[in-house]
Design an enzyme around this catalytic site. Sequence first.
Site, PDB file in Angstrom:
ATOM      1  N   ASP A  84       0.847  -1.192   0.000  1.00 25.69           N
ATOM      2  CA  ASP A  84       0.000   0.000   0.000  1.00 25.69           C
ATOM      3  C   ASP A  84       0.883   1.243   0.000  1.00 25.69           C
ATOM      4  OD1 ASP A  84      -1.781   2.136   1.120  1.00 25.69           O
ATOM      5  OD2 ASP A  84      -3.184   0.459   1.241  1.00 25.69           O
TER       6      ASP A  84
ATOM      7  N   PHE B 175      -7.414  12.580 -20.473  1.00 23.82           N
ATOM      8  CA  PHE B 175      -8.824  12.863 -20.742  1.00 23.82           C
ATOM      9  C   PHE B 175      -9.618  11.567 -20.477  1.00 23.82           C
ATOM     10  CE2 PHE B 175      -9.444  17.333 -21.755  1.00 23.82           C
ATOM     11  CZ  PHE B 175      -8.171  17.747 -21.411  1.00 23.82           C
TER      12      PHE B 175
ATOM     13  N   LYS C  46      -6.563  15.105  -6.850  1.00 21.92           N
ATOM     14  CA  LYS C  46      -5.627  15.078  -7.979  1.00 21.92           C
ATOM     15  C   LYS C  46      -4.861  16.393  -8.058  1.00 21.92           C
ATOM     16  CE  LYS C  46      -5.931  11.063  -9.790  1.00 21.92           C
ATOM     17  NZ  LYS C  46      -4.776  10.188  -9.617  1.00 21.92           N
TER      18      LYS C  46
ATOM     19  N   ARG D 125     -26.981  13.478 -16.162  1.00 19.46           N
ATOM     20  CA  ARG D 125     -26.337  13.028 -14.925  1.00 19.46           C
ATOM     21  C   ARG D 125     -25.797  14.264 -14.199  1.00 19.46           C
ATOM     22  NH1 ARG D 125     -21.243   8.962 -15.587  1.00 19.46           N
ATOM     23  NH2 ARG D 125     -20.296  10.884 -16.322  1.00 19.46           N
TER      24      ARG D 125
ATOM     25  N   SER E 217      -5.604  14.125 -14.076  1.00 20.70           N
ATOM     26  CA  SER E 217      -6.840  13.968 -14.831  1.00 20.70           C
ATOM     27  C   SER E 217      -7.332  15.322 -15.313  1.00 20.70           C
ATOM     28  CB  SER E 217      -7.889  13.350 -13.904  1.00 20.70           C
ATOM     29  OG  SER E 217      -9.166  13.417 -14.471  1.00 20.70           O
TER      30      SER E 217
ATOM     31  N   ASN F 252     -18.640   4.503 -15.935  1.00 23.56           N
ATOM     32  CA  ASN F 252     -18.183   5.194 -17.137  1.00 23.56           C
ATOM     33  C   ASN F 252     -18.791   4.607 -18.406  1.00 23.56           C
ATOM     34  OD1 ASN F 252     -15.410   5.197 -15.183  1.00 23.56           O
ATOM     35  ND2 ASN F 252     -16.220   7.149 -15.875  1.00 23.56           N
ATOM     36  N   LEU F 253     -18.810   5.429 -19.435  1.00 22.87           N
ATOM     37  CA  LEU F 253     -19.552   5.082 -20.646  1.00 22.87           C
ATOM     38  C   LEU F 253     -19.038   3.799 -21.318  1.00 22.87           C
ATOM     39  CD1 LEU F 253     -21.731   5.866 -22.680  1.00 22.87           C
ATOM     40  CD2 LEU F 253     -20.038   7.321 -23.833  1.00 22.87           C
TER      41      LEU F 253
ATOM     42  N   TYR G   3     -12.585  13.780  -5.559  1.00 24.25           N
ATOM     43  CA  TYR G   3     -11.593  13.072  -6.381  1.00 24.25           C
ATOM     44  C   TYR G   3     -10.701  14.065  -7.133  1.00 24.25           C
ATOM     45  CZ  TYR G   3      -9.642  10.744 -10.475  1.00 24.25           C
ATOM     46  OH  TYR G   3      -8.780  10.317 -11.456  1.00 24.25           O
TER      47      TYR G   3
HETATM   48  P1  NAD Z   1      -7.398   1.392 -11.556  1.00 20.93           P
HETATM   49  O1  NAD Z   1      -8.249   1.398 -10.347  1.00 20.93           O
HETATM   50  O2  NAD Z   1      -7.590   0.312 -12.538  1.00 20.93           O
HETATM   51  O3  NAD Z   1      -5.860   1.425 -11.123  1.00 20.93           O
HETATM   52  C1  NAD Z   1      -5.408   1.972  -9.903  1.00 20.93           C
HETATM   53  C2  NAD Z   1      -4.542   0.923  -9.220  1.00 20.93           C
HETATM   54  O4  NAD Z   1      -4.087   1.449  -7.963  1.00 20.93           O
HETATM   55  C3  NAD Z   1      -5.298  -0.374  -8.913  1.00 20.93           C
HETATM   56  O5  NAD Z   1      -4.556  -1.481  -9.390  1.00 20.93           O
HETATM   57  C4  NAD Z   1      -5.420  -0.396  -7.398  1.00 20.93           C
HETATM   58  O6  NAD Z   1      -5.416  -1.696  -6.876  1.00 20.93           O
HETATM   59  C5  NAD Z   1      -4.197   0.427  -6.994  1.00 20.93           C
HETATM   60  N1  NAD Z   1      -4.319   1.060  -5.677  1.00 20.93           N
HETATM   61  C6  NAD Z   1      -5.392   1.749  -5.189  1.00 20.93           C
HETATM   62  N2  NAD Z   1      -5.114   2.176  -3.945  1.00 20.93           N
HETATM   63  C7  NAD Z   1      -3.846   1.777  -3.668  1.00 20.93           C
HETATM   64  C8  NAD Z   1      -3.004   1.917  -2.528  1.00 20.93           C
HETATM   65  N3  NAD Z   1      -3.425   2.552  -1.424  1.00 20.93           N
HETATM   66  N4  NAD Z   1      -1.764   1.386  -2.564  1.00 20.93           N
HETATM   67  C9  NAD Z   1      -1.334   0.722  -3.671  1.00 20.93           C
HETATM   68  N5  NAD Z   1      -2.098   0.542  -4.770  1.00 20.93           N
HETATM   69  C10 NAD Z   1      -3.326   1.064  -4.766  1.00 20.93           C
HETATM   70  O7  NAD Z   1      -7.557   2.820 -12.236  1.00 20.93           O
HETATM   71  P2  NAD Z   1      -6.977   3.365 -13.628  1.00 20.93           P
HETATM   72  O8  NAD Z   1      -8.123   3.759 -14.458  1.00 20.93           O
HETATM   73  O9  NAD Z   1      -5.959   2.452 -14.157  1.00 20.93           O
HETATM   74  O10 NAD Z   1      -6.309   4.707 -13.096  1.00 20.93           O
HETATM   75  C11 NAD Z   1      -4.924   4.815 -12.850  1.00 20.93           C
HETATM   76  C12 NAD Z   1      -4.600   6.241 -12.450  1.00 20.93           C
HETATM   77  O11 NAD Z   1      -4.985   7.120 -13.502  1.00 20.93           O
HETATM   78  C13 NAD Z   1      -5.358   6.723 -11.206  1.00 20.93           C
HETATM   79  O12 NAD Z   1      -4.478   7.513 -10.448  1.00 20.93           O
HETATM   80  C14 NAD Z   1      -6.479   7.562 -11.773  1.00 20.93           C
HETATM   81  O13 NAD Z   1      -6.873   8.571 -10.877  1.00 20.93           O
HETATM   82  C15 NAD Z   1      -5.813   8.148 -12.995  1.00 20.93           C
HETATM   83  N6  NAD Z   1      -6.789   8.545 -14.028  1.00 20.93           N
HETATM   84  C16 NAD Z   1      -7.678   7.623 -14.509  1.00 20.93           C
HETATM   85  C17 NAD Z   1      -8.615   7.997 -15.470  1.00 20.93           C
HETATM   86  C18 NAD Z   1      -9.650   7.026 -15.986  1.00 20.93           C
HETATM   87  O14 NAD Z   1     -10.659   7.476 -16.517  1.00 20.93           O
HETATM   88  N7  NAD Z   1      -9.435   5.722 -15.882  1.00 20.93           N
HETATM   89  C19 NAD Z   1      -8.609   9.308 -15.955  1.00 20.93           C
HETATM   90  C20 NAD Z   1      -7.679  10.205 -15.459  1.00 20.93           C
HETATM   91  C21 NAD Z   1      -6.762   9.803 -14.492  1.00 20.93           C
HETATM   92  C1  WQD Z   2     -18.751  10.162 -20.547  1.00 21.47           C
HETATM   93  C2  WQD Z   2     -20.079  10.660 -21.121  1.00 21.47           C
HETATM   94  C3  WQD Z   2     -21.849  10.814 -19.509  1.00 21.47           C
HETATM   95  C4  WQD Z   2     -22.320   6.567 -18.702  1.00 21.47           C
HETATM   96  C5  WQD Z   2     -14.964  10.461 -15.913  1.00 21.47           C
HETATM   97  C6  WQD Z   2     -14.449  11.154 -14.683  1.00 21.47           C
HETATM   98  C7  WQD Z   2     -13.150  11.838 -14.976  1.00 21.47           C
HETATM   99  C8  WQD Z   2     -12.140  10.886 -15.611  1.00 21.47           C
HETATM  100  C9  WQD Z   2     -12.721  10.149 -16.762  1.00 21.47           C
HETATM  101  C10 WQD Z   2     -10.697   9.978 -13.920  1.00 21.47           C
HETATM  102  C11 WQD Z   2     -20.786  11.658 -20.202  1.00 21.47           C
HETATM  103  C12 WQD Z   2     -22.179   9.794 -20.585  1.00 21.47           C
HETATM  104  C13 WQD Z   2     -21.881   7.776 -19.192  1.00 21.47           C
HETATM  105  C14 WQD Z   2     -23.600   6.067 -19.094  1.00 21.47           C
HETATM  106  C15 WQD Z   2     -23.908   8.044 -20.455  1.00 21.47           C
HETATM  107  N1  WQD Z   2     -11.701   9.870 -14.690  1.00 21.47           N
HETATM  108  N2  WQD Z   2     -22.658   8.516 -20.056  1.00 21.47           N
HETATM  109  N3  WQD Z   2     -24.331   6.842 -19.971  1.00 21.47           N
HETATM  110  O1  WQD Z   2     -17.705  11.742 -16.796  1.00 21.47           O
HETATM  111  O2  WQD Z   2     -16.363  12.397 -18.847  1.00 21.47           O
HETATM  112  O3  WQD Z   2     -15.214  11.419 -16.911  1.00 21.47           O
HETATM  113  O4  WQD Z   2     -13.963   9.548 -16.387  1.00 21.47           O
HETATM  114  O5  WQD Z   2      -9.945  10.899 -13.770  1.00 21.47           O
HETATM  115  O6  WQD Z   2     -12.677  12.330 -13.768  1.00 21.47           O
HETATM  116  O7  WQD Z   2     -15.410  12.095 -14.259  1.00 21.47           O
HETATM  117  O8  WQD Z   2     -16.660   9.970 -18.279  1.00 21.47           O
HETATM  118  O9  WQD Z   2     -17.352   7.787 -19.169  1.00 21.47           O
HETATM  119  O10 WQD Z   2     -18.459   8.637 -17.062  1.00 21.47           O
HETATM  120  O11 WQD Z   2     -18.976   9.732 -19.211  1.00 21.47           O
HETATM  121  O12 WQD Z   2     -24.597   8.693 -21.238  1.00 21.47           O
HETATM  122  O13 WQD Z   2     -24.042   5.005 -18.661  1.00 21.47           O
HETATM  123  O14 WQD Z   2     -20.970   9.541 -21.239  1.00 21.47           O
HETATM  124  O15 WQD Z   2     -23.000  11.531 -19.138  1.00 21.47           O
HETATM  125  O16 WQD Z   2     -21.401  12.611 -21.016  1.00 21.47           O
HETATM  126  P1  WQD Z   2     -16.596  11.476 -17.694  1.00 21.47           P
HETATM  127  P2  WQD Z   2     -17.863   8.934 -18.380  1.00 21.47           P
END
Ligand code: NAD
Ligand code: WQD
Length: 341
Positions: free
Chosen positions: A59, A178, A153, A296, A125, A199-200, A149
């Site tokens: 962790d 993005f 960040k 939403r 993000s 997410n979508l 969240y």
């Molecule tokens: P994910 O949940 O698949 O990956 C995150 C990983 O971190 C997981 O494997 C989880 O087990 C691990 N983790 C969580 N808490 C932990 C802790 N306390 N110690 C050690 N490991 C820990 O998510 P992801 O989508 O792969 O996202 C990865 C990174 O990218 C995150 O920091 C997220 O905020 C960022 N991010 C994701 C998105 C997205 O839409 N997926 C968008 C922008 C930024």
């Molecule tokens: C995309 C579009 C919804 C689900 C999120 C986080 C952001 C980042 C990326 C981590 C929106 C629409 C969604 C559904 C729908 N993550 N939608 N029906 O909200 O842009 O971003 O993920 O950093 O912080 O907020 O992504 O995939 O949730 O939505 O119509 O069942 O799809 O309203 O317009 P979002 P999303």
Amino acid sequence: MVKILATGGAGFIGSHVVLELLNSGYEVVVFDNLSNSSRASIERVARLTNGTPEFVEGDIRDAAALDALFKAHDITAVIHLAGLKAVGESVAHPEQYYDVNVAGSTTLFNAMLRHGVKHGVFSSSATVYGEAEVMPMPETTPTGPVNPYGKTKLMIEQILTDITSIGPGWRSMILRYFNPVGAHKSGQIGEDPLGFPDNLFPFIAQVATGRRAVLNIFGDDYPTPDGTAIRDYIHVMDLARGHVLAIDYLLSDKAVDNETPVVNLGTGKGSSVKEVHAAWEAACGFDIPAQIAPRRAGDVTIYCADAAKAKEMLGWEAEFDLAKMCEDHWRWQKGNPEGYR
Ligand code: NAD
Ligand code: WQD
């Protein structure tokens, strides 16, 4: 060989980043507590590459575990992906988000300071941006996250920037993603959301396999050409390549000591929810049930990256289009309808 620590490397984005690092000749240690992932992703990454990632379960809030890791491995740079990422959950449990994301990151950066590891890449993000007046959004867009969240960040960005600014020899980079989607072309690794997918892309994927009945399109009264909201979806393999280029950059003489550039990773091209739905139907070759639902809460009309800085600084540009994102995401989902389980 240069060894990189990937925190959160077993997760969705992390597993693709680890794969791309290994394919680019880096050694990789993954540190993950598996709270939102499974060891299977790392095993599959090992099968897909020539290199083998080392895995340490732990962790980021555990300073002793980090000390042991940095003692056992000669780490040159850290890609810090570990953390919690669900917007709704962060509203319900802000304390967990400040603990894991902020306190965890501070613990990690302190361990890096103790062990002389001076290069950090942070997974941030686009959610750190506030209401944007200019679209697409450059990195200079004012920040103003609206949920815990996003606030965590932005705080982590600030902490890393401050530490980097005084640590001798430190160079870091903040990557603002993005909307990462898609999967590796093998269909062997991909996104595996636990519970209800917010997410979508993961939601449509589960409608396509029959696990969910219908896609709710949240709002068709937005001021966009088809009335649905627009996002900048980016293929996770493009994103992964961006991390390798970020590491290459930090280890090159182009990087400047004590600076932490902020770089958007997006395609620069937005797609509406209806366009995504249509692209999924084309990728699957069958109809995917969808219905219009209310907007939403908290959603904005449009989010789209200005990715010029990534091109100029890293030589990075997204290669893959929406059709490829859907095709690869679908291959993963079809072959692994229950994810890694
Ligand atoms: P994910 O949940 O698949 O990956 C995150 C990983 O971190 C997981 O494997 C989880 O087990 C691990 N983790 C969580 N808490 C932990 C802790 N306390 N110690 C050690 N490991 C820990 O998510 P992801 O989508 O792969 O996202 C990865 C990174 O990218 C995150 O920091 C997220 O905020 C960022 N991010 C994701 C998105 C997205 O839409 N997926 C968008 C922008 C930024
Ligand atoms: C995309 C579009 C919804 C689900 C999120 C986080 C952001 C980042 C990326 C981590 C929106 C629409 C969604 C559904 C729908 N993550 N939608 N029906 O909200 O842009 O971003 O993920 O950093 O912080 O907020 O992504 O995939 O949730 O939505 O119509 O069942 O799809 O309203 O317009 P979002 P999303």
